[in-house]
Design a protein around this motif. Structure first.
Motif, PDB file in Angstrom:
ATOM      1  N   GLY A  52      99.469 123.600 113.591  1.00  0.00           N
ATOM      2  CA  GLY A  52      98.852 125.327 114.206  1.00  0.00           C
ATOM      3  C   GLY A  52      99.657 125.747 114.395  1.00  0.00           C
ATOM      4  N   THR A  53      99.317 127.505 113.738  1.00  0.00           N
ATOM      5  CA  THR A  53     100.213 128.738 113.608  1.00  0.00           C
ATOM      6  C   THR A  53      98.877 130.162 113.807  1.00  0.00           C
ATOM      7  OG1 THR A  53     101.859 129.762 112.210  1.00  0.00           O
ATOM      8  CG2 THR A  53     100.462 128.314 110.914  1.00  0.00           C
ATOM      9  N   PRO A  54     100.107 131.110 113.640  1.00  0.00           N
ATOM     10  CA  PRO A  54      99.248 131.920 113.586  1.00  0.00           C
ATOM     11  C   PRO A  54      99.785 132.587 112.560  1.00  0.00           C
ATOM     12  CG  PRO A  54     100.950 132.498 115.336  1.00  0.00           C
ATOM     13  CD  PRO A  54     100.941 131.514 114.554  1.00  0.00           C
ATOM     14  N   THR A  55      98.493 133.286 111.968  1.00  0.00           N
ATOM     15  CA  THR A  55      98.867 134.027 110.507  1.00  0.00           C
ATOM     16  C   THR A  55      99.830 135.534 110.321  1.00  0.00           C
ATOM     17  OG1 THR A  55      96.639 133.119 109.569  1.00  0.00           O
ATOM     18  CG2 THR A  55      97.426 134.784 108.449  1.00  0.00           C
ATOM     19  N   HIS A  56     101.017 135.205 110.184  1.00  0.00           N
ATOM     20  CA  HIS A  56     101.442 136.654 109.724  1.00  0.00           C
ATOM     21  C   HIS A  56     102.051 136.701 108.702  1.00  0.00           C
ATOM     22  CE1 HIS A  56     102.881 137.630 114.429  1.00  0.00           C
ATOM     23  NE2 HIS A  56     101.703 136.188 113.906  1.00  0.00           N
ATOM     24  N   GLY A  57     100.873 137.990 107.605  1.00  0.00           N
ATOM     25  CA  GLY A  57     101.128 138.209 106.323  1.00  0.00           C
ATOM     26  C   GLY A  57     100.785 137.144 105.240  1.00  0.00           C
ATOM     27  N   GLY A  58      99.935 136.464 105.611  1.00  0.00           N
ATOM     28  CA  GLY A  58      99.822 135.277 104.717  1.00  0.00           C
ATOM     29  C   GLY A  58     100.208 133.428 105.833  1.00  0.00           C
ATOM     30  N   ARG A  59     101.520 134.229 105.861  1.00  0.00           N
ATOM     31  CA  ARG A  59     102.102 132.412 106.339  1.00  0.00           C
ATOM     32  C   ARG A  59     102.103 132.620 107.433  1.00  0.00           C
ATOM     33  NH1 ARG A  59     104.083 130.743 101.852  1.00  0.00           N
ATOM     34  NH2 ARG A  59     105.575 129.632 102.582  1.00  0.00           N
ATOM     35  N   TYR A  60     102.299 131.362 107.708  1.00  0.00           N
ATOM     36  CA  TYR A  60     102.879 130.299 109.376  1.00  0.00           C
ATOM     37  C   TYR A  60     103.972 130.953 109.218  1.00  0.00           C
ATOM     38  CZ  TYR A  60     105.409 127.181 105.622  1.00  0.00           C
ATOM     39  OH  TYR A  60     105.669 126.606 104.722  1.00  0.00           O
ATOM     40  N   PHE A 103      94.156 139.714 100.619  1.00  0.00           N
ATOM     41  CA  PHE A 103      95.391 139.113  99.295  1.00  0.00           C
ATOM     42  C   PHE A 103      95.984 138.269 100.051  1.00  0.00           C
ATOM     43  CE2 PHE A 103      99.382 140.121  97.906  1.00  0.00           C
ATOM     44  CZ  PHE A 103      99.201 140.157  96.583  1.00  0.00           C
ATOM     45  N   PHE A 104      96.282 138.510 101.018  1.00  0.00           N
ATOM     46  CA  PHE A 104      97.785 137.285 102.097  1.00  0.00           C
ATOM     47  C   PHE A 104      97.095 135.702 101.936  1.00  0.00           C
ATOM     48  CE2 PHE A 104     100.319 141.128 101.919  1.00  0.00           C
ATOM     49  CZ  PHE A 104     101.328 140.993 101.249  1.00  0.00           C
ATOM     50  N   GLY A 105      95.364 136.583 102.466  1.00  0.00           N
ATOM     51  CA  GLY A 105      94.700 135.309 102.763  1.00  0.00           C
ATOM     52  C   GLY A 105      95.503 134.913 104.339  1.00  0.00           C
ATOM     53  N   HIS A 106      95.104 133.184 104.512  1.00  0.00           N
ATOM     54  CA  HIS A 106      95.356 132.181 105.718  1.00  0.00           C
ATOM     55  C   HIS A 106      96.572 131.552 105.859  1.00  0.00           C
ATOM     56  CE1 HIS A 106      91.874 134.553 107.246  1.00  0.00           C
ATOM     57  NE2 HIS A 106      91.241 133.679 106.383  1.00  0.00           N
ATOM     58  N   ALA A 107      97.465 131.307 106.804  1.00  0.00           N
ATOM     59  CA  ALA A 107      98.411 130.497 106.767  1.00  0.00           C
ATOM     60  C   ALA A 107      97.810 128.905 106.571  1.00  0.00           C
ATOM     61  CB  ALA A 107      98.925 130.316 107.900  1.00  0.00           C
ATOM     62  N   SER A 108      97.048 128.460 106.979  1.00  0.00           N
ATOM     63  CA  SER A 108      96.172 126.795 107.069  1.00  0.00           C
ATOM     64  C   SER A 108      96.133 126.331 105.997  1.00  0.00           C
ATOM     65  CB  SER A 108      94.909 126.600 107.828  1.00  0.00           C
ATOM     66  OG  SER A 108      94.037 127.522 107.165  1.00  0.00           O
ATOM     67  N   PRO A 109      96.637 126.899 104.615  1.00  0.00           N
ATOM     68  CA  PRO A 109      96.186 126.285 103.829  1.00  0.00           C
ATOM     69  C   PRO A 109      98.037 125.985 102.910  1.00  0.00           C
ATOM     70  CG  PRO A 109      94.440 128.272 102.950  1.00  0.00           C
ATOM     71  CD  PRO A 109      95.623 127.633 104.392  1.00  0.00           C
ATOM     72  N   LYS A 110      98.796 127.080 103.151  1.00  0.00           N
ATOM     73  CA  LYS A 110     100.303 127.118 103.386  1.00  0.00           C
ATOM     74  C   LYS A 110     100.603 125.902 103.711  1.00  0.00           C
ATOM     75  CE  LYS A 110     100.333 132.500 101.699  1.00  0.00           C
ATOM     76  NZ  LYS A 110      98.550 132.614 101.851  1.00  0.00           N
ATOM     77  N   LEU A 111     100.711 126.448 105.316  1.00  0.00           N
ATOM     78  CA  LEU A 111     100.783 125.150 105.978  1.00  0.00           C
ATOM     79  C   LEU A 111     100.816 123.310 105.322  1.00  0.00           C
ATOM     80  CD1 LEU A 111     102.484 124.405 108.364  1.00  0.00           C
ATOM     81  CD2 LEU A 111     100.277 124.266 110.095  1.00  0.00           C
ATOM     82  N   ALA A 112      99.213 123.701 105.509  1.00  0.00           N
ATOM     83  CA  ALA A 112      98.818 121.881 104.932  1.00  0.00           C
ATOM     84  C   ALA A 112      99.778 121.664 103.757  1.00  0.00           C
ATOM     85  CB  ALA A 112      97.290 122.671 103.878  1.00  0.00           C
TER      86      ALA A 112
END
Length: 156
Positions: A52-60, A103-112
Motif C-alpha cells: 500500500g502507498t499514498p497516491t502522489h501525482g498519480g504515482r506510488y 488525469f493522473f489517476g491512482h497509484a495502485s494500478p501502477k504499483l500492481a
C-alpha cells in the motif's frame, strides 16, 4: 496463513488503512512493515502480501520506487499480492483538482503493474479515499478496507 502488509505513508492515512488490514487478518501469522524495511528474506513463506502507498501525482511513493529497484527481476514469482492506495476522490473537488485527479489517476494500478513485472500475481487492487491531500481517511474507509482484506483472504 502468513500475511505481510507492506506500506508507505506520508500523512498517516495509508498507515491507518494498513493497520485496518492487519486487524482484518488477525489470527493469521501477520506482519506489518514499512516499504523501506522490506527485504527478500521477509517475503519467504508469505502466502499473501498487501502492498500500500499514498497516491502522489498519480504515482506510488519514492520509497516504493526504491523498493522495486532493490528487488531482482523474477524475485516475486509465485507471490500472491494485493495492492492499495489512498487518494482524494474526484467528487467534491474544485474543477482543476478534479481534472488533475482524473488525469493522473491512482497509484495502485501502477504499483500492481510494477509488481507483476517482478513476478507477483496481483489478486486485487483498491483505492481508499482521504479528504484533501493530507486526509483524514474518509468515514467508512477503514471498515471498507477490513472487508476488502477479509474477502481476499477468504478466497485463498
Amino acid at each position: 496463513m502468513r500475511i505481510l502488509i507492506v506500506y508507505d505513508s506520508v500523512y498517516g492515512n495509508t498507515e491507518k488503512i494498513a493497520f485496518a488490514l492487519r486487524e482484518a487478518v488477525a489470527g493469521h501469522d501477520e506482519r506489518l512493515m514499512r516499504a523501506s524495511e522490506l527485504n527478500l528474506h521477509d517475503l519467504e513463506g508469505a502466502d499473501l502480501v498487501f502492498f500500500g502507498t499514498p497516491t502522489h501525482g498519480g504515482r506510488y511513493t519514492e520509497e516504493f520506487k526504491e523498493l522495486l529497484e532493490r528487488l531482482p527481476e523474477g524475485s516475486l514469482s509465485g507471490l500472491d499480492a494485493a495492492v492499495f492506495d489512498t487518494s482524494m476522490p474526484e467528487e467534491g473537488q474544485g474543477f482543476i483538482t478534479k481534472k488533475v485527479v482524473k488525469f493522473f489517476g491512482h497509484a495502485s494500478p501502477k504499483l500492481a503493474e510494477a509488481l507483476e513485472k517482478k513476478g507477483a500475481r496481483i489478486l486485487a487492487g483498491e483505492t481508499f479515499m482521504v479528504q484533501g491531500k493530507e486526509g483524514p481517511v474518509l468515514p467508512g474507509e477503514t471498515e471498507r478496507a477490513k472487508a476488502w482484506a477479509e474477502e481476499i483472504v477468504s478466497k485463498l
